[in-house]
Design an enzyme around this catalytic site. Structure first.
Site, PDB file in Angstrom:
ATOM      1  N   CYS A 114       8.841  -7.646  25.669  1.00  0.00           N
ATOM      2  CA  CYS A 114       7.677  -7.674  24.775  1.00  0.00           C
ATOM      3  C   CYS A 114       7.232  -6.229  24.645  1.00  0.00           C
ATOM      4  O   CYS A 114       7.119  -5.521  25.653  1.00  0.00           O
ATOM      5  CB  CYS A 114       6.564  -8.530  25.385  1.00  0.00           C
ATOM      6  SG  CYS A 114       4.971  -8.314  24.546  1.00  0.00           S
ATOM      7  N   CYS A 160       8.337  -6.185  17.538  1.00  0.00           N
ATOM      8  CA  CYS A 160       7.796  -7.358  18.215  1.00  0.00           C
ATOM      9  C   CYS A 160       8.973  -8.271  18.535  1.00  0.00           C
ATOM     10  O   CYS A 160       9.644  -8.767  17.616  1.00  0.00           O
ATOM     11  CB  CYS A 160       6.807  -8.056  17.281  1.00  0.00           C
ATOM     12  SG  CYS A 160       6.198  -9.619  17.915  1.00  0.00           S
TER      13      CYS A 160
HETATM   14  N1  DGL Z   1       4.450  -7.205  21.115  1.00  0.00           N
HETATM   15  C1  DGL Z   1       4.798  -8.581  20.833  1.00  0.00           C
HETATM   16  C2  DGL Z   1       6.221  -8.851  21.344  1.00  0.00           C
HETATM   17  O1  DGL Z   1       6.988  -7.929  21.503  1.00  0.00           O
HETATM   18  C3  DGL Z   1       3.682  -9.454  21.335  1.00  0.00           C
HETATM   19  C4  DGL Z   1       3.744 -10.844  20.820  1.00  0.00           C
HETATM   20  C5  DGL Z   1       2.455 -11.624  20.809  1.00  0.00           C
HETATM   21  O2  DGL Z   1       1.593 -11.322  19.991  1.00  0.00           O
HETATM   22  O3  DGL Z   1       2.353 -12.596  21.564  1.00  0.00           O
HETATM   23  O4  DGL Z   1       6.615  -9.954  21.569  1.00  0.00           O
END
Ligand code: DGL
Length: 289
Positions: A200, A89
């Site tokens: 993301c 993340c």
């Molecule tokens: N997959 C997460 C990232 O890479 C998502 C973050 C979220 O929950 O807003 O930032």
């Protein structure tokens, strides 16, 4: 007694089955990292943890996010025995990595926007970063841009709407292509752009849609580099190398992995269908409180 090449190959696999990797995200975005890990090596056992009770992370106050991520991972690591942790993340990594490395006694690989790669790839010296508001605004990301792209023109867009859309899609909803297109249009006033960083982990899950919308751009994410890093920390050769070392390995049965979710009430049917596409067994609940 003679030992066949295939026996030797299976033996070397069964002795290395302890390579347990915990992949952590706020939702299902981290499955884009799992895909890279699975295609890089058959020797990994993946454990996935989604903190979907606190999803999305990208709109949270940084201090609140550091506390949440630390609590969830401290708790999870008491229950799940793993060799390495991947913070799959960008939002959590750019905000909480330093604190997590201080607190958790385990090797940690963070996932951050691939700014350096984009800076090298962009011929026009102009690229975009599409991430969450939290990642775009984090001092860590701004430092990456200053360090690796000091003479590039970099445009950042933070969108939690897109993260929610993709998370809903992985939970069974149709993907709203017009919404994706309208978010990408945000970069259109930026004439020279030739490269876009997907900062993301949710975004590579719809890479085909992005490529259809702007086929002439380079689309960059951190997945392959993360897989390489994990294998090197665990001292495992990548699959291409392993195959080259053994003349004709027997086809491997697809290994099934396990996933945990912090939220109790989820639509298991749709979620399990998506998990299955990445070789995961039906979801388990992990109680954090
Ligand atoms: N997959 C997460 C990232 O890479 C998502 C973050 C979220 O929950 O807003 O930032």
């Amino acid at each position: 007694m003679t030992e066949s090449f295939d026996d030797a190959f299976s033996e070397s696999l069964s002795t290395s089955l302890a390579n347990r990797v915990l992949i952590f995200d706020s939702g299902l975005g981290g499955l884009s990292i799992c895909r890279e890990l699975i295609s890089a090596s058959a020797e990994l056992e993946l454990l996935y943890l989604s903190d979907n009770e606190a999803f999305p992370y990208g709109e949270k106050d940084p201090e609140q996010l550091v506390r949440r991520v630390t609590t969830v991972l401290e708790h999870a690591l008491k229950t799940l025995a793993v060799d390495i942790l991947v913070i799959a993340c960008n939002t959590a990594s750019t905000v909480a990595l330093a604190k997590l490395r201080e607190t958790l006694k385990i090797p940690i690989v963070g996932v951050v926007p691939a700014i350096k790669t984009a800076a090298k790839l962009s011929k026009s010296k102009a690229f975009g970063l599409l991430a969450t508001p939290g990642t775009v605004n984090s001092p860590y990301t701004q430092k990456l841009i200053r360090q690796h792209a000091p003479t590039h023109d970099v445009r950042c867009i933070g969108s939690s709407e897109l993260v929610r859309e993709i998370e809903a899609h992985t939970n069974g909803a149709d993907l709203n292509i017009e919404l994706v297109a309208s978010i990408i249009e945000g970069f259109d006033s930026f004439d020279a752009i030739d490269t876009l960083v997907l900062g993301c982990t949710h975004f590579p899950l719809i890479i085909n849609t992005f490529k259809q919308l702007r086929p002439h751009w380079n689309w960059v994410d951190s997945g392959a580099a993360i897989a390489t890093r994990v294998l090197s920390l665990l001292d495992i050769p990548a699959l291409a190398e392993a195959k080259a070392a053994v003349a004709a390995p027997a086809p491997l049965a697809a290994r099934k992995h396990n996933a945990w979710f912090t939220q109790r009430n989820i639509d298991h049917e749709a979620l399990n269908r998506y998990l299955q596409t990445v070789n995961f067994l039906p979801a388990h609940h992990l109680n954090i409180s």
